[in-house]
Design a protein around this motif. Structure first.
Motif, PDB file in Angstrom:
ATOM      1  N   VAL A   1      11.832  13.368  23.852  1.00  0.00           N
ATOM      2  CA  VAL A   1      12.858  14.247  23.285  1.00  0.00           C
ATOM      3  C   VAL A   1      14.241  13.644  23.469  1.00  0.00           C
ATOM      4  O   VAL A   1      15.097  13.734  22.598  1.00  0.00           O
ATOM      5  CB  VAL A   1      12.773  15.655  23.929  1.00  0.00           C
ATOM      6  N   MET A   2      14.481  12.992  24.616  1.00  0.00           N
ATOM      7  CA  MET A   2      15.789  12.431  24.905  1.00  0.00           C
ATOM      8  C   MET A   2      15.997  11.050  24.294  1.00  0.00           C
ATOM      9  O   MET A   2      17.118  10.560  24.257  1.00  0.00           O
ATOM     10  CB  MET A   2      15.999  12.344  26.421  1.00  0.00           C
ATOM     11  N   GLN A   3      14.992  10.411  23.779  1.00  0.00           N
ATOM     12  CA  GLN A   3      15.071   9.047  23.270  1.00  0.00           C
ATOM     13  C   GLN A   3      16.218   8.832  22.290  1.00  0.00           C
ATOM     14  O   GLN A   3      16.922   7.843  22.393  1.00  0.00           O
ATOM     15  CB  GLN A   3      13.724   8.639  22.664  1.00  0.00           C
ATOM     16  N   PRO A   4      16.478   9.710  21.319  1.00  0.00           N
ATOM     17  CA  PRO A   4      17.595   9.464  20.410  1.00  0.00           C
ATOM     18  C   PRO A   4      18.938   9.360  21.135  1.00  0.00           C
ATOM     19  O   PRO A   4      19.812   8.634  20.704  1.00  0.00           O
ATOM     20  CB  PRO A   4      17.568  10.676  19.463  1.00  0.00           C
ATOM     21  N   ALA A   5      19.124  10.045  22.242  1.00  0.00           N
ATOM     22  CA  ALA A   5      20.379   9.961  22.981  1.00  0.00           C
ATOM     23  C   ALA A   5      20.554   8.577  23.586  1.00  0.00           C
ATOM     24  O   ALA A   5      21.665   8.079  23.715  1.00  0.00           O
ATOM     25  CB  ALA A   5      20.414  11.026  24.074  1.00  0.00           C
ATOM     26  N   PHE A   6      19.459   7.915  23.982  1.00  0.00           N
ATOM     27  CA  PHE A   6      19.551   6.585  24.557  1.00  0.00           C
ATOM     28  C   PHE A   6      19.692   5.512  23.475  1.00  0.00           C
ATOM     29  O   PHE A   6      20.182   4.435  23.742  1.00  0.00           O
ATOM     30  CB  PHE A   6      18.303   6.275  25.394  1.00  0.00           C
ATOM     31  N   ALA A   7      19.224   5.782  22.280  1.00  0.00           N
ATOM     32  CA  ALA A   7      19.154   4.771  21.239  1.00  0.00           C
ATOM     33  C   ALA A   7      20.519   4.323  20.750  1.00  0.00           C
ATOM     34  O   ALA A   7      20.685   3.179  20.374  1.00  0.00           O
ATOM     35  CB  ALA A   7      18.329   5.300  20.068  1.00  0.00           C
ATOM     36  N   HIS A   8      21.510   5.195  20.723  1.00  0.00           N
ATOM     37  CA  HIS A   8      22.851   4.863  20.276  1.00  0.00           C
ATOM     38  C   HIS A   8      22.819   4.350  18.837  1.00  0.00           C
ATOM     39  O   HIS A   8      23.378   3.308  18.524  1.00  0.00           O
ATOM     40  CB  HIS A   8      23.480   3.853  21.236  1.00  0.00           C
ATOM     41  N   GLU A   9      22.110   5.072  17.992  1.00  0.00           N
ATOM     42  CA  GLU A   9      21.999   4.737  16.580  1.00  0.00           C
ATOM     43  C   GLU A   9      22.454   5.925  15.753  1.00  0.00           C
ATOM     44  O   GLU A   9      22.378   7.071  16.194  1.00  0.00           O
ATOM     45  CB  GLU A   9      20.561   4.379  16.225  1.00  0.00           C
ATOM     46  N   TYR A  10      22.917   5.625  14.542  1.00  0.00           N
ATOM     47  CA  TYR A  10      23.401   6.649  13.630  1.00  0.00           C
ATOM     48  C   TYR A  10      22.817   6.363  12.258  1.00  0.00           C
ATOM     49  O   TYR A  10      22.525   5.219  11.924  1.00  0.00           O
ATOM     50  CB  TYR A  10      24.933   6.622  13.561  1.00  0.00           C
ATOM     51  N   LYS A  11      22.659   7.396  11.459  1.00  0.00           N
ATOM     52  CA  LYS A  11      22.104   7.240  10.118  1.00  0.00           C
ATOM     53  C   LYS A  11      22.933   8.049   9.135  1.00  0.00           C
ATOM     54  O   LYS A  11      23.313   9.179   9.423  1.00  0.00           O
ATOM     55  CB  LYS A  11      20.644   7.699  10.097  1.00  0.00           C
ATOM     56  N   ILE A  12      23.227   7.435   7.995  1.00  0.00           N
ATOM     57  CA  ILE A  12      23.885   8.129   6.895  1.00  0.00           C
ATOM     58  C   ILE A  12      23.294   7.566   5.604  1.00  0.00           C
ATOM     59  O   ILE A  12      23.319   6.350   5.375  1.00  0.00           O
ATOM     60  CB  ILE A  12      25.426   7.998   6.942  1.00  0.00           C
ATOM     61  N   GLY A  13      22.723   8.433   4.815  1.00  0.00           N
ATOM     62  CA  GLY A  13      22.057   7.981   3.599  1.00  0.00           C
ATOM     63  C   GLY A  13      20.980   6.972   3.936  1.00  0.00           C
ATOM     64  O   GLY A  13      20.161   7.188   4.824  1.00  0.00           O
ATOM     65  N   SER A  14      20.991   5.830   3.257  1.00  0.00           N
ATOM     66  CA  SER A  14      19.992   4.788   3.516  1.00  0.00           C
ATOM     67  C   SER A  14      20.472   3.773   4.558  1.00  0.00           C
ATOM     68  O   SER A  14      19.826   2.763   4.789  1.00  0.00           O
ATOM     69  CB  SER A  14      19.644   4.065   2.210  1.00  0.00           C
ATOM     70  N   LEU A  15      21.612   4.051   5.194  1.00  0.00           N
ATOM     71  CA  LEU A  15      22.176   3.122   6.171  1.00  0.00           C
ATOM     72  C   LEU A  15      21.880   3.562   7.595  1.00  0.00           C
ATOM     73  O   LEU A  15      21.987   4.746   7.916  1.00  0.00           O
ATOM     74  CB  LEU A  15      23.693   3.020   5.997  1.00  0.00           C
ATOM     75  N   GLU A  16      21.510   2.599   8.428  1.00  0.00           N
ATOM     76  CA  GLU A  16      21.315   2.858   9.848  1.00  0.00           C
ATOM     77  C   GLU A  16      22.289   1.975  10.620  1.00  0.00           C
ATOM     78  O   GLU A  16      22.316   0.760  10.432  1.00  0.00           O
ATOM     79  CB  GLU A  16      19.877   2.553  10.253  1.00  0.00           C
ATOM     80  N   ILE A  17      23.091   2.598  11.474  1.00  0.00           N
ATOM     81  CA  ILE A  17      24.097   1.899  12.271  1.00  0.00           C
ATOM     82  C   ILE A  17      23.558   1.788  13.691  1.00  0.00           C
ATOM     83  O   ILE A  17      23.221   2.793  14.305  1.00  0.00           O
ATOM     84  CB  ILE A  17      25.445   2.650  12.256  1.00  0.00           C
ATOM     85  N   GLU A  18      23.485   0.552  14.188  1.00  0.00           N
ATOM     86  CA  GLU A  18      22.904   0.316  15.511  1.00  0.00           C
ATOM     87  C   GLU A  18      23.969  -0.108  16.513  1.00  0.00           C
ATOM     88  O   GLU A  18      24.747  -1.020  16.255  1.00  0.00           O
ATOM     89  CB  GLU A  18      21.837  -0.776  15.424  1.00  0.00           C
ATOM     90  N   HIS A  19      23.990   0.550  17.638  1.00  0.00           N
ATOM     91  CA  HIS A  19      24.784   0.266  18.829  1.00  0.00           C
ATOM     92  C   HIS A  19      26.224  -0.192  18.563  1.00  0.00           C
ATOM     93  O   HIS A  19      26.564  -1.353  18.809  1.00  0.00           O
ATOM     94  CB  HIS A  19      24.071  -0.757  19.717  1.00  0.00           C
ATOM     95  N   PRO A  20      27.085   0.701  18.086  1.00  0.00           N
ATOM     96  CA  PRO A  20      28.502   0.337  18.005  1.00  0.00           C
ATOM     97  C   PRO A  20      29.041   0.077  19.411  1.00  0.00           C
ATOM     98  O   PRO A  20      28.823   0.867  20.319  1.00  0.00           O
ATOM     99  CB  PRO A  20      29.156   1.576  17.392  1.00  0.00           C
ATOM    100  N   TRP A  21      29.736  -1.049  19.591  1.00  0.00           N
ATOM    101  CA  TRP A  21      30.286  -1.375  20.892  1.00  0.00           C
ATOM    102  C   TRP A  21      31.587  -2.148  20.735  1.00  0.00           C
ATOM    103  O   TRP A  21      31.892  -2.666  19.664  1.00  0.00           O
ATOM    104  CB  TRP A  21      29.289  -2.160  21.747  1.00  0.00           C
ATOM    105  N   ALA A  22      32.354  -2.176  21.792  1.00  0.00           N
ATOM    106  CA  ALA A  22      33.601  -2.934  21.831  1.00  0.00           C
ATOM    107  C   ALA A  22      33.638  -3.697  23.142  1.00  0.00           C
ATOM    108  O   ALA A  22      33.059  -3.266  24.137  1.00  0.00           O
ATOM    109  CB  ALA A  22      34.800  -1.997  21.724  1.00  0.00           C
ATOM    110  N   ARG A  23      34.309  -4.816  23.130  1.00  0.00           N
ATOM    111  CA  ARG A  23      34.455  -5.621  24.339  1.00  0.00           C
ATOM    112  C   ARG A  23      35.649  -5.100  25.137  1.00  0.00           C
ATOM    113  O   ARG A  23      36.679  -4.749  24.568  1.00  0.00           O
ATOM    114  CB  ARG A  23      34.675  -7.075  23.941  1.00  0.00           C
TER     115      ARG A  23
END
Length: 185
Positions: free
Chosen positions: A30-52
């Motif tokens: 159940v908690m897995q999506p919170a750890f994944a750090h992924e987002y979805k909009i339409g047909s696009l999947e955004i994986e792990h936005p990060w900054a240095r």
């Protein structure tokens, strides 16, 4: 009634341990999506936005992520925002004949149909301009990504150390040894 059934079913230690493991596995699922750090909009999947992380006083930083397009049509990242920056620009860094160049992509970055666009150190990236505060490792900040077709999605950027996320391609890069994606059209 349910407690009576559970008490009878869980009389033996093995049953209780098995039930506890099952409950823990369900909780992680159940908690897995919170750890994944992924987002979805339409047909696009955004994986792990990060900054240095940045040193104190720095006025610019970099934002990175991967965008996968599972659709049959190309889309384009046209703009981004970050609550820690006055403005965000989409940039490309490249090395040609030993000379590093960086340029803003005024038309954004294409995400090909059935393909992906990687924003990573040394290639395409989000340039976080006019930073309002230093980016500190372990913290995060909110932002948005706007696509020509899919629209706008809210994301959270995790601030990583100088080496980037553990186990990523960015780990170990010093900011001068670069890999690029496909140039934008």
């Amino acid at each position: 009634m349910i407690t009576t059934i559970l008490r009878r079913a869980l009389r033996r230690t093995e049953d209780r341990v098995g039930f506890a493991l099952l409950a823990a596995a369900f909780g992680l699922l159940v908690m897995q999506p919170a750890f994944a750090h992924e987002y979805k909009i339409g047909s696009l999947e955004i994986e792990h936005p990060w900054a240095r992380m940045t040193p104190a006083g720095a006025k610019v930083g970099g934002g990175y992520l991967t965008i996968e397009n599972e659709g049959k049509e190309a889309d384009r990242l046209v703009s981004a925002t970050a609550e820690v920056a006055g403005r965000v620009e989409i940039h490309e860094m490249a090395v040609k004949d030993g000379v590093m160049t960086m340029r803003m992509l005024p038309d954004g970055l294409e995400i090909p149909a059935g393909g992906e666009a990687k924003l990573a150190p040394g290639g395409f990236h989000l340039m976080l301009m006019d930073l309002k505060q230093p980016l500190k490792e372990g913290e995060s900040f909110k932002g948005t990504l706007t696509f020509a077709k899919a629209g706008t999605v809210n994301v959270s950027f995790k601030i990583e150390g100088m080496a980037g996320p553990k186990g990523s391609e960015a780990a170990g890069q010093d900011g001068h040894s670069h890999q690029h994606g496909t140039p934008a059209n």
